[in-house]
Design a protein around this motif. Structure first.
Motif, PDB file in Angstrom:
ATOM      1  N   UNK A  71      48.295  12.269  24.162  1.00 30.14           N
ATOM      2  CA  UNK A  71      49.088  13.407  23.809  1.00 30.14           C
ATOM      3  C   UNK A  71      48.168  15.266  23.939  1.00 30.14           C
ATOM      4  N   UNK A  72      47.408  14.743  24.545  1.00 26.69           N
ATOM      5  CA  UNK A  72      46.389  15.782  23.967  1.00 26.69           C
ATOM      6  C   UNK A  72      46.307  16.923  25.320  1.00 26.69           C
ATOM      7  N   UNK A  73      45.823  17.494  25.808  1.00 23.10           N
ATOM      8  CA  UNK A  73      45.821  18.682  27.258  1.00 23.10           C
ATOM      9  C   UNK A  73      44.101  18.498  27.495  1.00 23.10           C
ATOM     10  N   UNK A  74      44.239  18.551  29.201  1.00 29.23           N
ATOM     11  CA  UNK A  74      42.921  18.370  29.189  1.00 29.23           C
ATOM     12  C   UNK A  74      42.642  20.022  30.020  1.00 29.23           C
ATOM     13  N   UNK A  75      41.093  20.537  29.866  1.00 35.66           N
ATOM     14  CA  UNK A  75      40.751  21.698  30.596  1.00 35.66           C
ATOM     15  C   UNK A  75      39.594  21.730  31.524  1.00 35.66           C
ATOM     16  N   UNK A  76      39.022  21.883  32.785  1.00 38.18           N
ATOM     17  CA  UNK A  76      38.786  21.412  33.470  1.00 38.18           C
ATOM     18  C   UNK A  76      37.613  22.184  34.258  1.00 38.18           C
ATOM     19  N   UNK A  77      36.534  21.714  34.296  1.00 38.39           N
ATOM     20  CA  UNK A  77      35.536  22.451  34.334  1.00 38.39           C
ATOM     21  C   UNK A  77      34.151  22.042  35.034  1.00 38.39           C
ATOM     22  N   UNK A  78      34.019  21.893  36.516  1.00 34.74           N
ATOM     23  CA  UNK A  78      33.314  20.904  37.265  1.00 34.74           C
ATOM     24  C   UNK A  78      31.932  22.630  38.259  1.00 34.74           C
ATOM     25  N   UNK A  79      30.803  21.432  37.920  1.00 33.49           N
ATOM     26  CA  UNK A  79      30.495  22.280  38.925  1.00 33.49           C
ATOM     27  C   UNK A  79      29.816  21.789  39.590  1.00 33.49           C
ATOM     28  N   UNK A  80      30.219  20.726  40.278  1.00 30.13           N
ATOM     29  CA  UNK A  80      29.865  19.966  41.284  1.00 30.13           C
ATOM     30  C   UNK A  80      29.560  19.914  42.421  1.00 30.13           C
ATOM     31  N   UNK A  81      28.451  20.193  43.249  1.00 31.32           N
ATOM     32  CA  UNK A  81      28.053  20.122  44.839  1.00 31.32           C
ATOM     33  C   UNK A  81      29.590  21.452  44.971  1.00 31.32           C
ATOM     34  N   UNK A  82      28.751  22.638  44.069  1.00 29.22           N
ATOM     35  CA  UNK A  82      29.853  23.363  45.179  1.00 29.22           C
ATOM     36  C   UNK A  82      29.650  23.731  46.746  1.00 29.22           C
ATOM     37  N   UNK A  83      29.975  24.458  47.350  1.00 32.60           N
ATOM     38  CA  UNK A  83      29.688  25.065  49.012  1.00 32.60           C
ATOM     39  C   UNK A  83      29.156  25.865  48.301  1.00 32.60           C
ATOM     40  N   UNK A  84      28.082  26.721  49.999  1.00 24.24           N
ATOM     41  CA  UNK A  84      27.292  27.877  49.491  1.00 24.24           C
ATOM     42  C   UNK A  84      28.747  29.451  48.298  1.00 24.24           C
ATOM     43  N   UNK A  85      29.751  29.249  49.616  1.00 19.77           N
ATOM     44  CA  UNK A  85      30.636  30.023  49.199  1.00 19.77           C
ATOM     45  C   UNK A  85      32.040  30.138  48.144  1.00 19.77           C
ATOM     46  N   UNK A  86      32.024  28.783  47.673  1.00 20.81           N
ATOM     47  CA  UNK A  86      32.171  28.882  46.039  1.00 20.81           C
ATOM     48  C   UNK A  86      31.177  28.502  44.904  1.00 20.81           C
ATOM     49  N   UNK A  87      30.209  28.818  45.393  1.00 17.64           N
ATOM     50  CA  UNK A  87      29.365  29.044  44.624  1.00 17.64           C
ATOM     51  C   UNK A  87      29.471  29.697  43.032  1.00 17.64           C
ATOM     52  N   UNK A  88      29.397  29.319  41.695  1.00 16.03           N
ATOM     53  CA  UNK A  88      29.896  30.383  40.290  1.00 16.03           C
ATOM     54  C   UNK A  88      27.952  31.445  40.148  1.00 16.03           C
ATOM     55  N   UNK A  89      28.909  32.128  39.787  1.00 18.58           N
ATOM     56  CA  UNK A  89      27.816  32.645  38.948  1.00 18.58           C
ATOM     57  C   UNK A  89      26.977  31.895  38.076  1.00 18.58           C
ATOM     58  N   UNK A  90      25.876  32.240  37.961  1.00 19.75           N
ATOM     59  CA  UNK A  90      24.707  30.987  37.121  1.00 19.75           C
ATOM     60  C   UNK A  90      25.066  32.027  35.707  1.00 19.75           C
ATOM     61  N   UNK A  91      25.519  30.856  35.296  1.00 17.33           N
ATOM     62  CA  UNK A  91      25.676  31.389  33.625  1.00 17.33           C
ATOM     63  C   UNK A  91      24.792  30.852  32.621  1.00 17.33           C
ATOM     64  N   UNK A  92      24.639  31.691  31.619  1.00 11.80           N
ATOM     65  CA  UNK A  92      23.871  30.802  30.553  1.00 11.80           C
ATOM     66  C   UNK A  92      24.189  29.713  29.857  1.00 11.80           C
ATOM     67  N   UNK A  93      23.847  28.866  29.451  1.00  8.98           N
ATOM     68  CA  UNK A  93      24.451  27.526  29.013  1.00  8.98           C
ATOM     69  C   UNK A  93      25.809  28.114  28.144  1.00  8.98           C
ATOM     70  N   UNK A  94      24.520  29.359  27.548  1.00  7.16           N
ATOM     71  CA  UNK A  94      25.531  29.211  25.865  1.00  7.16           C
ATOM     72  C   UNK A  94      25.706  29.638  26.070  1.00  7.16           C
ATOM     73  N   UNK A  95      26.408  30.971  26.876  1.00  3.18           N
ATOM     74  CA  UNK A  95      27.372  31.309  27.159  1.00  3.18           C
ATOM     75  C   UNK A  95      28.670  30.920  27.312  1.00  3.18           C
TER      76      UNK A  95
END
Ligand code: CP
Length: 308
Positions: A71-95
Motif C-alpha cells: 500500500x505504499x508509494x514509490x518515488x523514482x530517482x535514476x541516474x543510469x546511463x543518461x545521454x549527454x543532453x539529459x545528464x543531470x548536474x553533478x550533485x554532492x551525494x550528501x545534498x
C-alpha cells in the motif's frame, strides 16, 4: 527514524542471525497469506525513494511490486546511463540525501561505490536499504542474500549444516552477501571454484572460518557435485575467456543429489548455466527471483516500522 536494524541495511554484517530469521519468518507468512487477502498494508501512507545509480531488473521491480502490495508509494530517482543532453548536474551525494529526506520515509539505494552508498546513508535521516552496492571485495547485496536464504529454507527446511558449492566470479555482491549470510548459520561448508583472483576476500574467509564455517577451494567443480546441497552460480564475465569451464550443463546436473538445489542471482550473462538445465526440478533460479517479492515485503515492513 530507528527500526529493528538500528537504521540502515547496507551490509550482511548489519544483520544478526535472529534478524535474518525474523525476516525469513515474516516473508514466509507473507508468501502463504498473500493470496488469501490477509495482508496488512504496512506501507500505507509511506513514500519510498528508489535511488538507482546503476541498472537493475529484479531488485528494482521486486521492491516496487513489494511496496505496491503493502500500500505504499514509490518515488523514482535514476541516474543510469543518461545521454549527454539529459545528464543531470553533478550533485554532492550528501545534498541528494538531504533533498530526498524531504520526500521519503525510506530509501532503496543502488550505487556502484560502497563508500558513496555509506556517505548517502550517513547524511540521510531516512533509513537506507541497499539494493546492491559496491564492486569487488566491498560489494554487498543483502536483500538478494535474504532472498537466496529464504529460497533454500523454503525448499530444504533448514539453513544449518549445509554444504554449498559457490561457482564463478565470487568477488561480486550477490555471492559475497550470500556467503556471509550463510555463515550466520551452524557449520556451513563452502566449496569455492572460481577463476584466478575472483575468489572471496581474505577478510571474508577469516570471518566465515571464525564463525565455524569450513572453506575449501577446488579446481574442478564437478568433483564436488555429488556431495553438495546447493550449487550457487555467481556468474561469469561474458567478455573474458577463462582456461577453465565454469558452465553447468545438464550432464553435470545428473551428478547432483536428487534434492540438491541450483541457485543463481541472475542475470545469466552467458551460458554459465545451459538452458537445458532450466527444466530440471533442482534448478530454482526463477523461483528464487520471484521470492524477491515476499522477502522485500518483509524487509520494507521491518524497515518502516518504528523500533518501540
Ligand atoms: N540479482 C540482481 O540483483 O539482479 P538485478 O541487477 O536485475 O537487480
Amino acid at each position: 527514524m530507528s527500526n529493528i536494524f538500528g537504521k540502515d541495511m547496507l551490509r550482511m554484517s548489519d544483520l544478526t542471525r535472529s534478524d535474518i530469521d525474523r525476516i525469513l519468518g515474516l516473508a514466509s507468512g507473507i508468501k502463504h497469506n498473500h493470496g488469501a487477502g490477509r495482508l496488512s498494508l504496512t506501507a500505507k501512507g509511506k513514500f519510498v525513494a528508489f535511488v538507482f545509480f546503476s541498472p537493475s531488473t529484479r531488485t528494482e521491480m521486486s521492491f516496487k511490486r513489494a511496496l505496491g502490495a503493502l500500500g505504499g508509494e514509490g518515488l523514482n530517482f535514476s541516474d543510469v546511463n543518461p545521454s549527454p543532453g539529459q545528464r543531470r548536474p553533478v550533485e554532492p551525494i550528501r545534498d541528494l540525501a538531504r533533498v530526498i529526506d524531504g520526500y521519503a520515509d525510506l530509501v532503496v539505494l543502488r550505487h556502484p561505490s560502497a563508500s558513496s552508498a555509506a556517505e548517502y546513508a550517513e547524511h540521510s535521516s531516512a533509513p537506507v536499504v541497499s539494493a546492491g552496492t559496491g564492486v569487488g571485495h566491498d560489494a554487498e547485496h543483502p536483500t538478494q542474500a535474504l532472498t537466496d536464504l529464504f529460497t533454500i529454507q523454503s525448499r530444504l527446511g533448514r539453513l544449518d549444516g549445509l554444504c554449498a558449492l559457490l561457482l564463478g566470479e565470487l568477488d561480486q555482491r550477490s555471492a559475497r552477501s550470500f556467503a556471509l549470510g550463510l555463515s550466520r548459520y551452524d557449520s556451513p561448508h563452502l566449496i569455492l571454484c572460481h577463476p584466478g583472483e575472483h575468489g572471496l576476500g581474505r577478510d571474508d574467509v577469516r570471518l566465515i572460518e571464525s564463525r565455524g564455517g569450513r572453506i575449501d577451494v577446488l579446481k574442478d567443480y564437478r568433483d564436488a557435485l555429488p556431495r553438495v546441497d546447493i550449487v550457487y552460480h555467481a556468474g561469469i564475465d561474458p567478455n573474458v575467456e577463462y582456461d577453465n569451464s565454469y558452465s553447468l550443463t545438464a550432464p553435470d546436473v545428473t551428478l547432483m543429489r536428487p534434492n540438491a538445489l541450483i541457485l543463481h542471482p541472475l542475470p545469466r550473462r552467458r551460458k554459465e548455466i545451459a538452458f537445458d538445465v532450466d527444466n530440471d526440478r533442482r534448478a530454482i533460479y526463477f523461483e528464487q527471483s520471484a521470492n524477491g517479492v515476499p522477502v522485500r515485503m518483509a524487509v520494507l515492513t521491518e524497515m518502516l516500522a518504528p523500533n518501540e
